[in-house]
Design a protein around this motif. Structure first.
Motif, mmCIF file in Angstrom:
data_model
loop_
_atom_site.group_PDB
_atom_site.id
_atom_site.type_symbol
_atom_site.label_atom_id
_atom_site.label_comp_id
_atom_site.label_asym_id
_atom_site.label_seq_id
_atom_site.Cartn_x
_atom_site.Cartn_y
_atom_site.Cartn_z
ATOM 1 N N THR A 50 3.295 0.321 5.915
ATOM 2 C CA THR A 50 2.986 -1.013 5.466
ATOM 3 C C THR A 50 2.519 -1.743 6.584
ATOM 4 O OG1 THR A 50 4.583 -0.545 3.632
ATOM 5 C CG2 THR A 50 3.518 -2.976 3.925
ATOM 6 N N HIS B 276 0.200 -7.315 5.474
ATOM 7 C CA HIS B 276 1.064 -7.321 4.161
ATOM 8 C C HIS B 276 2.167 -7.987 4.211
ATOM 9 C CE1 HIS B 276 2.646 -5.616 0.483
ATOM 10 N NE2 HIS B 276 3.929 -5.605 0.911
ATOM 11 N N HIS C 273 7.448 -2.574 0.685
ATOM 12 C CA HIS C 273 6.418 -3.503 0.449
ATOM 13 C C HIS C 273 7.172 -4.773 -0.377
ATOM 14 C CE1 HIS C 273 6.781 -2.365 -3.930
ATOM 15 N NE2 HIS C 273 6.945 -0.994 -3.412
#
Length: 252
Positions: A11, A15, A186
């Protein structure tokens, strides 16, 4: 969770910088996290985890005059499988030396530190012994910071479980620290216990000093010339761990 979660680039930092779960996360004051008079115990599966997960927290604890203990479970000898440049025998010597240098860069030379010498990547196979080792170094009232038991690396997970058992046995408080979770998770990932997550906010100076300490882990930061493999901690991985806060999953 299994180690196959730690694959690919992971990730991205952008993000996490835009993640609502982090923007909305409640900060926690050091005096609440580690009350006055309590000892803080940092438990690292491998040399470098104490800095990557708690390098800022260590600075805050030291500045506040808290008693500190670092427990290293392995010497990180399996970080370069098949390498002739970094065989296990060399890593056994070098990686603890890198931790020592990193702690010095944080102003923590002489920190009370014990090493378990358990086999890297095999902690789950001797979890009872690891828990017993941790237990013998804990005392009632300690506040323990161990890697999250679902971090996604088998050693991290096992250390989290073993630390939980040891802390319960002696009457210590356990908080868990995500490290590899930033690679596979996430925003609002249901696998992550966000309700227990709290931010330990860091000053620009503390972040810079943590970065300087992390640079001591040369073995992890450079490409391996004997295998051609990239660094264990390439720049994107390291940058994810140098945000202006650290996250702990508090004991409820």
């Amino acid at each position: 969770m299994t180690t196959n979660l730690i694959v690919g680039a992971g990730t991205g930092l952008d993000h996490w910088r835009n993640a609502r779960c982090l923007a909305d996360m409640r900060p926690i004051d050091l005096t609440r996290l580690v009350p006055d008079g309590a000892r803080a115990v940092i438990i690292a599966p491998h040399p470098d985890d104490e800095i990557l997960g708690c390098g800022g927290l260590l600075q805050l604890l030291h500045a506040a005059g808290r008693s500190l203990l670092l427990i290293s479970i392995t010497d990180g000898t399996a970080s370069h499988p098949g390498s002739t440049a970094w065989p296990a025998e060399r890593l056994r010597q070098v990686r603890p030396q890198e931790s020592e240098e990193a702690l010095t860069r944080l102003g923590l030379s002489g920190l009370n530190w014990v090493r378990g010498g358990f086999e890297d990547t095999q902690v789950a196979t001797c979890e009872d012994a690891v828990s017993a080792f941790i237990k013998q170094h804990l005392r009632p009232g300690d506040v323990v910071f161990a890697t999250w038991r679902e971090d996604g690396h088998s050693d991290h997970d096992a250390v989290g479980r073993a630390s939980s058992r040891a802390a319960k046995a002696v009457g210590a408080t356990l908080h868990e620290v995500p490290i590899w979770a930033w690679h596979w998770a996430h925003n609002d990932d249901p696998r992550v216990p966000w309700k227990r997550a709290r931010k330990v906010c860091l000053s620009p100076y503390a972040i810079a000093r943590k970065r300087y300490a992390a640079q001591a882990f040369t073995s992890q930061l450079e490409q391996d010339p004997s295998t051609g493999l990239e660094a264990v901690l390439p720049a994107p991985v390291l940058e994810r761990l140098l945000q202006p806060f650290e996250v702990v999953f508090i004991q409820e």
